[in-house]
Design a protein around this motif. Sequence first.
Motif, PDB file in Angstrom:
ATOM      1  N   GLY A  84       4.202   6.341   5.849  1.00 12.28           N
ATOM      2  CA  GLY A  84       3.217   5.781   6.773  1.00 12.28           C
ATOM      3  C   GLY A  84       2.015   5.313   5.979  1.00 12.28           C
ATOM      4  O   GLY A  84       1.735   5.819   4.876  1.00 12.28           O
ATOM      5  N   SER A  85       1.287   4.313   6.506  1.00 13.43           N
ATOM      6  CA  SER A  85       0.107   3.881   5.752  1.00 13.43           C
ATOM      7  C   SER A  85      -0.970   4.952   5.787  1.00 13.43           C
ATOM      8  O   SER A  85      -1.845   4.977   4.922  1.00 13.43           O
ATOM      9  CB  SER A  85      -0.406   2.520   6.229  1.00 13.43           C
ATOM     10  OG  SER A  85      -0.851   2.561   7.542  1.00 13.43           O
ATOM     11  N   ASP A  86      -0.908   5.875   6.743  1.00  9.48           N
ATOM     12  CA  ASP A  86      -1.852   7.002   6.720  1.00  9.48           C
ATOM     13  C   ASP A  86      -1.733   7.772   5.405  1.00  9.48           C
ATOM     14  O   ASP A  86      -2.738   8.173   4.823  1.00  9.48           O
ATOM     15  CB  ASP A  86      -1.580   7.959   7.888  1.00  9.48           C
ATOM     16  CG  ASP A  86      -2.253   7.503   9.183  1.00  9.48           C
ATOM     17  OD1 ASP A  86      -3.201   6.696   9.122  1.00  9.48           O
ATOM     18  OD2 ASP A  86      -1.834   7.970  10.253  1.00  9.48           O
ATOM     19  N   LEU A 181      -8.528  -2.712   1.532  1.00 12.84           N
ATOM     20  CA  LEU A 181      -8.416  -3.406   2.817  1.00 12.84           C
ATOM     21  C   LEU A 181      -7.238  -2.809   3.573  1.00 12.84           C
ATOM     22  O   LEU A 181      -6.100  -2.846   3.094  1.00 12.84           O
ATOM     23  CB  LEU A 181      -8.184  -4.902   2.602  1.00 12.84           C
ATOM     24  CG  LEU A 181      -9.316  -5.691   1.942  1.00 12.84           C
ATOM     25  CD1 LEU A 181      -8.902  -7.149   1.780  1.00 12.84           C
ATOM     26  CD2 LEU A 181     -10.602  -5.596   2.759  1.00 12.84           C
ATOM     27  N   ASP A 182      -7.521  -2.249   4.736  1.00 11.36           N
ATOM     28  CA  ASP A 182      -6.479  -1.663   5.572  1.00 11.36           C
ATOM     29  C   ASP A 182      -6.008  -2.761   6.534  1.00 11.36           C
ATOM     30  O   ASP A 182      -6.684  -3.078   7.514  1.00 11.36           O
ATOM     31  CB  ASP A 182      -7.080  -0.470   6.322  1.00 11.36           C
ATOM     32  CG  ASP A 182      -6.115   0.184   7.295  1.00 11.36           C
ATOM     33  OD1 ASP A 182      -5.006  -0.356   7.497  1.00 11.36           O
ATOM     34  OD2 ASP A 182      -6.480   1.235   7.853  1.00 11.36           O
ATOM     35  N   GLU A 183      -4.847  -3.344   6.223  1.00  6.07           N
ATOM     36  CA  GLU A 183      -4.333  -4.470   7.011  1.00  6.07           C
ATOM     37  C   GLU A 183      -3.222  -4.045   7.970  1.00  6.07           C
ATOM     38  O   GLU A 183      -2.236  -4.765   8.171  1.00  6.07           O
ATOM     39  CB  GLU A 183      -3.854  -5.588   6.076  1.00  6.07           C
ATOM     40  CG  GLU A 183      -4.986  -6.248   5.285  1.00  6.07           C
ATOM     41  CD  GLU A 183      -4.553  -7.540   4.578  1.00  6.07           C
ATOM     42  OE1 GLU A 183      -3.338  -7.828   4.530  1.00  6.07           O
ATOM     43  OE2 GLU A 183      -5.443  -8.256   4.071  1.00  6.07           O
ATOM     44  N   LYS A 207      -0.735  -1.827   3.932  1.00  3.38           N
ATOM     45  CA  LYS A 207      -0.032  -2.348   5.114  1.00  3.38           C
ATOM     46  C   LYS A 207       0.931  -1.307   5.678  1.00  3.38           C
ATOM     47  O   LYS A 207       1.174  -0.284   5.039  1.00  3.38           O
ATOM     48  CB  LYS A 207       0.741  -3.614   4.732  1.00  3.38           C
ATOM     49  CG  LYS A 207      -0.165  -4.775   4.333  1.00  3.38           C
ATOM     50  CD  LYS A 207       0.640  -6.050   4.290  1.00  3.38           C
ATOM     51  CE  LYS A 207      -0.265  -7.266   4.323  1.00  3.38           C
ATOM     52  NZ  LYS A 207       0.514  -8.505   4.474  1.00  3.38           N
ATOM     53  N   THR A 208       1.497  -1.604   6.833  1.00  2.00           N
ATOM     54  CA  THR A 208       2.371  -0.622   7.480  1.00  2.00           C
ATOM     55  C   THR A 208       3.598  -1.273   8.115  1.00  2.00           C
ATOM     56  O   THR A 208       3.566  -2.457   8.471  1.00  2.00           O
ATOM     57  CB  THR A 208       1.594   0.159   8.559  1.00  2.00           C
ATOM     58  OG1 THR A 208       2.477   1.111   9.152  1.00  2.00           O
ATOM     59  CG2 THR A 208       1.066  -0.745   9.665  1.00  2.00           C
ATOM     60  N   PHE A 209       4.646  -0.483   8.270  1.00  4.60           N
ATOM     61  CA  PHE A 209       5.822  -0.911   9.034  1.00  4.60           C
ATOM     62  C   PHE A 209       5.681  -0.554  10.514  1.00  4.60           C
ATOM     63  O   PHE A 209       6.550  -0.868  11.319  1.00  4.60           O
ATOM     64  CB  PHE A 209       7.094  -0.257   8.464  1.00  4.60           C
ATOM     65  CG  PHE A 209       7.569  -0.927   7.201  1.00  4.60           C
ATOM     66  CD1 PHE A 209       8.407  -2.029   7.266  1.00  4.60           C
ATOM     67  CD2 PHE A 209       7.149  -0.484   5.957  1.00  4.60           C
ATOM     68  CE1 PHE A 209       8.816  -2.680   6.110  1.00  4.60           C
ATOM     69  CE2 PHE A 209       7.554  -1.118   4.797  1.00  4.60           C
ATOM     70  CZ  PHE A 209       8.390  -2.225   4.874  1.00  4.60           C
ATOM     71  N   SER A 210       4.583   0.140  10.866  1.00  5.35           N
ATOM     72  CA  SER A 210       4.476   0.702  12.214  1.00  5.35           C
ATOM     73  C   SER A 210       4.164  -0.326  13.291  1.00  5.35           C
ATOM     74  O   SER A 210       4.535  -0.131  14.442  1.00  5.35           O
ATOM     75  CB  SER A 210       3.375   1.762  12.243  1.00  5.35           C
ATOM     76  OG  SER A 210       3.690   2.817  11.378  1.00  5.35           O
ATOM     77  N   LYS A 211       3.456  -1.390  12.958  1.00  4.10           N
ATOM     78  CA  LYS A 211       2.945  -2.297  14.002  1.00  4.10           C
ATOM     79  C   LYS A 211       3.766  -3.588  14.040  1.00  4.10           C
ATOM     80  O   LYS A 211       4.591  -3.766  14.922  1.00  4.10           O
ATOM     81  CB  LYS A 211       1.468  -2.590  13.749  1.00  4.10           C
ATOM     82  CG  LYS A 211       0.622  -1.366  13.402  1.00  4.10           C
ATOM     83  CD  LYS A 211       0.501  -0.382  14.535  1.00  4.10           C
ATOM     84  CE  LYS A 211      -0.370   0.815  14.125  1.00  4.10           C
ATOM     85  NZ  LYS A 211      -0.450   1.839  15.171  1.00  4.10           N
TER      86      LYS A 211
END
Length: 354
Positions: A84-86, A181-183, A207-211
Amino acid sequence: MDLLSRRARTIAPYTAGEQPSDRRYVKLNTNENPYPPSPRAMAAYLDYDLDSLKLYPPLEMRALREAIAAAEGVSPENVFCGNGSDEVLALCFPAFFDEDGAGAAFADVTYSFYPVFCGFFGIPHTVVPLEEDFTQDLSKLTAAKAQGLLVANPNAPTGIGIPLAQIEPFVAANAGRVVILDEAYMPFFGQSAVPLTKMYENLLVVKTFSKGYSLAGIRCGYAVGSRGLIEGLERCRDSFNSYPVDRVCQAVCAAAVSDAAYYAETTARVVAERARLARALEELGFAVLPSCANFLFARHAERGGKEIYAGLRERGVLVRHFDKPRISAYNRITVGTAAENDALLSALRGLLGR
Ligand code: PMP
């Protein structure tokens, strides 16, 4: 309890959005994508060689990093993956900040996990207030005394995006320190700063796979940056958990990034619904901030934020309310499918007596 460390006793943890099981809600509270993951990602899951689960995951995550690198137009050496990006954001704090240094600086209204990470890792932080209209004057962040700077773009929970044309001079002006930068919500804005990571070695884009990729349940995020920054993250990860991304997750996410056409389509649908929902909310008396994300931040002219949150919950619709200074009049509403958004609007009409 005396058996706990001072940190465990005193830390104020992050409060994640509700994931209730008491009844079925129209769930517009945690910014999940309303559309399923790409058929390729689902096939990668179903076809996975389960026998190989007896083995630890590939340490280097080579295939996943190559797939991300190809999609982002960078080299795999410049990609770091986490649970997770967290988790990626969490690792940024020990990687780039000292406990006795000048600390991190970020906005007063932004992702509320940042101050929690600072508390957990014992890193000081400075909060730089957003403007009255919730836009961010980046020159004020540049003026902050800090070891490194953090910006969510688009911001959460406001949804406001900063154009790439403003990001580049900001990164250049802070050449001597790290800019993160949290994208997470960038797929719905389309102005990623990833290309700048090739020119600025102080820039890390997370970046994240969540959204955008509809994979919040599988837990994968990544960072793109110069080799020096990526190495710092790797050293911290390998001092904590060498295998944060499991085998199935690596395969599913690699398949997902290879299906740009599918995600262009689902993203376009979210963006179109975002515009329709914003107009409909305005007709119901809401002031809606201009959103570049997959959610809207809205305040009603007559009814309080908490009242609207509670009234919607009673009617089976979940949105996110933050009982915090400056934003308690607002609710953050995830853009759902057309049917979910209609259910929200109909619940609001009931609640507002229209
Ligand atoms: N950044 C921002 C701004 C977010 O809102 C979220 C989602 N809560 C995250 C990062 C983390 O997302 P994930 O851990 O699912 O990648």
